[in-house]
Enzyme design. Structure first.
Site, short mmCIF file in Angstrom:
data_model
loop_
_atom_site.label_atom_id
_atom_site.label_comp_id
_atom_site.label_asym_id
_atom_site.label_seq_id
_atom_site.Cartn_x
_atom_site.Cartn_y
_atom_site.Cartn_z
N HIS A 163 24.11 18.31 -25.06
CA HIS A 163 23.40 18.73 -26.26
C HIS A 163 22.87 17.54 -27.07
CE1 HIS A 163 27.45 18.26 -28.23
NE2 HIS A 163 26.70 17.85 -29.24
N ASP A 193 28.64 20.88 -20.84
CA ASP A 193 28.06 20.02 -21.87
C ASP A 193 28.09 18.55 -21.47
OD1 ASP A 193 26.74 19.37 -24.16
OD2 ASP A 193 28.45 19.70 -25.52
N SER A 271 29.76 13.20 -30.87
CA SER A 271 29.52 13.99 -29.67
C SER A 271 29.25 13.11 -28.47
CB SER A 271 28.33 14.93 -29.85
OG SER A 271 28.62 15.95 -30.75
#
Length: 439
Positions: A163, A193, A271
């Site tokens: 993402h 992911d 992230s």
């Protein structure tokens, strides 16, 4: 725009248990307990991808009242009996060969990590940062995401969240010495992911991080997160493993099981960054947080286990495409009621309910059990196989079987201990690649 003015909203995580919510005064109040759903049979297609939650340009998961994903739309909270189908088996390849194979019942140090293990060769936080910072990078795709990543080999391969780079072909990577490189995005896998990046040359000061094992992680073990929250590179936070076997929702709304929960402070920009154990080994990729109304850290973060990511990253490095190991069964947990009916006492495992005729499970001769009824009225009408261990390690539910499978690659073998009636035997299943129509 200053580095603190992050234009990329964090991804909120999915939660299987109620979280606190903010009342009008801004204080946290306990979330209402949802009524327990009626008991029902839950099937799990082993080999199917699980959904994970994302942490956009920053690591953020849904929290307090899980409020949404990167795009801001609300994401349903998955139930605890969501489909269970992840990659499995021992892995092969440049990343999987870099770590110790999964522990089996015959190995010294059988089972989960113990409290004594946690203290073995433990390093200080400052020493972990010193050793690992040369392998941790900031990743940015203007207009898409700002996150973190980690270097896994000397040839320039970097892992981050899908993402963070969603839809892009190139990203800018900043190393610990402040130098930047253009990175090509080799491939992605939204079901876990994951994105794999490649720079043509790494700085002399850079060095790959060490990959550990996530299967033996225990609650209470100390961990360190390193990354670039809000663009503030080289930020380290420390905490513990708060829980294991959590589930989050991926960018394409699959379930990612066996996720590690931590109270180490994770915020937007973390992230894709690494979660280290006290031996300076990566045990997970920080991907989501549960947060309050302000979107910041409240001590509930989630990391996708490195055992899940390793074989998929290897496949992307090798072919440019992800591969997902596929067993080829549908199953349901062996409950105490069913065990009593079959005269199995305290035995626990996964009942094989369906077998894909083209799968490794079918080739190995696994036989499905026929079940009738629902909940307390569920009964076995034709006895088949019950999986009670994988590679010598007992399994009592979907997540434990998935954990054994997710560390494997397509083409690997997994040894299943199977119970049928009074007969117990071991069968070897060669894992295939998950069919495209299995989702």
């Amino acid at each position: 725009m200053s580095k603190m003015d992050n234009p990329y909203p964090p991804r909120r995580a999915q939660q299987t248990e109620p979280l606190p919510s903010l009342d009008a005064s801004g204080e946290f109040t306990a979330a209402p307990q949802a009524a327990a759903p009626p008991r029902r049979r839950s099937l799990s297609r082993l080999g199917m991808p699980f959904a994970a939650a994302l942490a956009g340009g920053v690591v953020a998961l849904g929290g307090a009242a899980v409020t949404g994903n990167l795009g801001g739309d609300e994401v349903p909270v998955p139930g605890t009996n969501a489909p269970a189908n992840l990659p499995s088996a021992e892995s092969s390849g440049p990343l999987t060969e870099a770590i110790t194979p999964p522990t089996t019942a015959d190995d010294e140090g059988e089972g989960p990590e113990t409290a004594a293990d946690v203290g073995t060769d433990a390093l200080s936080v400052s020493e972990i940062v010193r050793r690992t910072a040369p392998g941790v990078v900031k990743v940015e795709v203007p207009g898409v995401g700002l996150g973190s990543g980690f270097l896994v080999d000397e040839t320039g391969h970097i892992l981050t969240n899908q993402h963070v780079v969603d839809g892009a072909q190139l990203a800018e990577v900043e190393f610990d010495d402040g130098s930047t490189r253009e990175a090509r995005i080799l491939g992605t896998d939204p079901t876990v992911d994951l994105a794999v990046l490649k720079v043509t040359e790494i700085p002399d000061s850079a060095s790959p991080v060490d990959l550990g094992q996530s299967a033996r992680v225990i609650v209470g073990a100390p961990v360190i997160a390193l990354g670039s929250p809000f663009g503030l590179e080289r930020t380290a936070t420390a905490g513990i493993v708060s829980a294991v076997k959590r589930r989050i929702t991926s960018p394409n709304r699959q379930l990612i099981p066996n996720v590690i929960q931590t109270d180490a402070a994770i915020n937007s920009g973390n992230s894709g960054g690494p979660l280290f154990n006290r031996r300076a080994e990566v045990i997970g990729m920080n991907s989501q947080i549960a947060s309050g109304a302000g979107g910041g850290n409240i001590g509930i973060g989630f990391a996708v286990p490195i055992d899940t990511l390793k074989p998929i990253a290897d496949a992307i490095i090798r072919t440019g495409e992800p591969e997902h190991a596929y067993v080829g069964i549908t199953g349901t947990p062996l409950t105490s009621d069913t065990a009593d009916q079959l005269g199995l006492g305290d035995l626990r495992g996964v009942i094989v309910v369906e077998v894909d005729g083209d799968s490794g499970a079918a080739a190995a001769g696994l036989v499905p059990t026929e079940l009738a009824g629902e909940g307390e009225n569920e009964r076995v009408t034709k006895e088949g196989d019950i999986i009670v261990a994988a590679d010598g390690v007992p399994v009592s539910d979907f997540d434990e079987l998935i954990q054994a499978i997710s560390a494997k690659a397509v083409g690997d073998d997994i040894t299943l201990t199977v119970r049928r009636g009074d007969d117990e035997r071991q069968v070897t299943v060669t894992l295939g690649d998950r069919p495209d129509d299995v989702g």
